[in-house]
Design a protein around this motif. Sequence first.
Motif, mmCIF file in Angstrom:
data_model
loop_
_atom_site.group_PDB
_atom_site.id
_atom_site.type_symbol
_atom_site.label_atom_id
_atom_site.label_comp_id
_atom_site.label_asym_id
_atom_site.label_seq_id
_atom_site.Cartn_x
_atom_site.Cartn_y
_atom_site.Cartn_z
ATOM 1 N N ARG A 100 -20.652 -17.516 18.396
ATOM 2 C CA ARG A 100 -19.967 -17.910 19.621
ATOM 3 C C ARG A 100 -18.451 -17.881 19.523
ATOM 4 N NH1 ARG A 100 -24.663 -20.170 19.925
ATOM 5 N NH2 ARG A 100 -25.738 -20.252 21.921
ATOM 6 N N GLU A 109 -24.946 -19.468 29.284
ATOM 7 C CA GLU A 109 -24.451 -20.481 28.341
ATOM 8 C C GLU A 109 -23.755 -21.621 29.071
ATOM 9 O OE1 GLU A 109 -21.988 -18.863 25.273
ATOM 10 O OE2 GLU A 109 -23.737 -18.300 24.083
ATOM 11 N N PHE A 143 -31.868 -22.013 28.049
ATOM 12 C CA PHE A 143 -30.946 -20.876 27.990
ATOM 13 C C PHE A 143 -31.671 -19.583 28.352
ATOM 14 C CE2 PHE A 143 -29.282 -17.321 25.425
ATOM 15 C CZ PHE A 143 -28.018 -17.210 25.980
ATOM 16 N N ARG A 144 -32.878 -19.421 27.810
ATOM 17 C CA ARG A 144 -33.648 -18.190 28.060
ATOM 18 C C ARG A 144 -33.975 -18.044 29.547
ATOM 19 N NH1 ARG A 144 -38.075 -18.494 24.313
ATOM 20 N NH2 ARG A 144 -39.072 -19.816 25.836
ATOM 21 N N TRP A 150 -34.120 -10.760 23.565
ATOM 22 C CA TRP A 150 -32.741 -10.729 24.071
ATOM 23 C C TRP A 150 -32.122 -12.130 24.005
ATOM 24 C CZ3 TRP A 150 -31.237 -10.143 29.944
ATOM 25 C CH2 TRP A 150 -29.850 -10.026 30.048
ATOM 26 N N SER A 151 -32.907 -13.105 24.495
ATOM 27 C CA SER A 151 -32.413 -14.480 24.530
ATOM 28 C C SER A 151 -32.123 -15.000 23.120
ATOM 29 C CB SER A 151 -33.449 -15.350 25.225
ATOM 30 O OG SER A 151 -33.216 -16.686 24.961
ATOM 31 N N GLU A 152 -33.022 -14.674 22.198
ATOM 32 C CA GLU A 152 -32.837 -15.135 20.814
ATOM 33 C C GLU A 152 -31.549 -14.548 20.223
ATOM 34 O OE1 GLU A 152 -35.683 -14.907 16.993
ATOM 35 O OE2 GLU A 152 -36.694 -15.236 18.912
ATOM 36 N N ARG A 180 -25.895 -15.515 18.682
ATOM 37 C CA ARG A 180 -24.694 -14.707 18.426
ATOM 38 C C ARG A 180 -23.554 -15.635 17.995
ATOM 39 N NH1 ARG A 180 -21.792 -13.482 24.199
ATOM 40 N NH2 ARG A 180 -21.900 -15.604 24.936
ATOM 41 N N TYR A 214 -28.598 -16.146 21.976
ATOM 42 C CA TYR A 214 -28.461 -17.563 21.625
ATOM 43 C C TYR A 214 -27.844 -17.720 20.233
ATOM 44 C CZ TYR A 214 -29.726 -22.489 21.355
ATOM 45 O OH TYR A 214 -29.681 -23.852 21.266
ATOM 46 N N LEU A 221 -30.817 -17.169 31.329
ATOM 47 C CA LEU A 221 -30.413 -15.794 31.010
ATOM 48 C C LEU A 221 -31.248 -14.788 31.802
ATOM 49 C CD1 LEU A 221 -28.761 -13.847 29.183
ATOM 50 C CD2 LEU A 221 -30.630 -13.943 27.556
ATOM 51 N N ARG A 274 -33.192 -26.621 24.325
ATOM 52 C CA ARG A 274 -32.012 -25.813 24.669
ATOM 53 C C ARG A 274 -32.303 -24.306 24.682
ATOM 54 N NH1 ARG A 274 -26.015 -26.393 24.421
ATOM 55 N NH2 ARG A 274 -25.454 -24.238 24.085
ATOM 56 N N PRO A 275 -32.965 -23.775 23.649
ATOM 57 C CA PRO A 275 -33.219 -22.321 23.680
ATOM 58 C C PRO A 275 -34.040 -21.880 24.898
ATOM 59 C CG PRO A 275 -33.705 -23.210 21.514
ATOM 60 C CD PRO A 275 -33.488 -24.373 22.424
ATOM 61 N N VAL A 295 -37.528 -10.278 26.934
ATOM 62 C CA VAL A 295 -36.614 -11.362 27.331
ATOM 63 C C VAL A 295 -36.436 -12.332 26.169
ATOM 64 C CG1 VAL A 295 -36.265 -13.312 28.897
ATOM 65 C CG2 VAL A 295 -37.150 -11.168 29.790
#
Lengths: 149, 180
Positions: free
Chosen positions: A49, B38, B24-25, A40-42, A47, A45, B28, B20-21, A37
């Motif tokens: 935009r 997002e 977001f995680r 994936w999140s990294e 990418r 985050y 997600l 924030r990260p 996870v």
Amino acid sequence: MSFKNELDRSQAGGEDHDALALDPALKAALDNFRQSVHSWSEAAYNRPRMQVASRRRLWRLATGWALGCVLVAGAVSGGVYGRHLKQARAEAVLEAEHQRQLAADREAEELMADVDSDISRQVPSAMEPLAQLMAEDESNISTGKKKRN
Amino acid sequence: MATAQETAAQEFTNVVTAHRPQIFRFLLASTRDVDLAETLTQECFLKAHRHWAGFRGESTAMTWLMRIAINLQKDHWRNRRMQFWRHTRNNSVDLDEASEWLPSGESSAEQKVLAHERVGQVWKAVEDLSERQRTVFLLRFVEELELTEIAHATGLNEGTVKAHLSRALAKVRGELGGRR
């Protein structure tokens, strides 16, 4: 974070450990899951935009145009088909009207012919004596024939 | 000298940068939808910014933000359930795609396959959890929050958190055991 908090946390963690003990296989699976996870999140985050946003916008635009085209084509073909149907119906009505008119004309002609024949049978009354003569001649001829026989 | 307003703005900027990260995680993992995560993250920080003056520091900023994120997520699913036609616009990635992201530590091909399989099984179990169990599970095993922090973030008491967590773990254990 203070040392006391840290100590409290570890104590709480110890209690949790009793209640929610993890066997090595489960622990390994949960570690894998967490790391998966996180990566994936990294990736998501970080990418680009703008690119994604513009790609989505392009897709939306394309979908909008396609839908618009389908709607316009549908409306136009529907209109044309409707008009064609209307025209065919009008032609059928005209044809029926024409047939009815023809039938009426024929009827009128037949009626006129009947009237004419009736009149033609009635009008020559002035020539009645001649007709009687012809009838007498015919009867004389037939009686003559009978006598000869 | 900076005014109080400027200081507060700077503080909030620091909070956004730091958390924030993580928000977001969490979103997600909860939604499996990058765009939705997002959007909800943006909304979360917008809401946090509006109420920043009211944040009294009774819990950590992280827990406070997480609570906002959880509520936003709940609202989102509630609205989605009511607008059933919106299901057609669901952008969530499927479990296989979510399991594609492998932990970087696995070196051999066999380890990678095994890790991939395990991650897929956990995702499968997570999908079958109730909303509350899923939230508690993700906060504990993805965000690695302590039970007290989870209790603060969810508004539940610690005992309830434990109960949800133990049910969630039982389901994950069952999924892993069933496929072994």
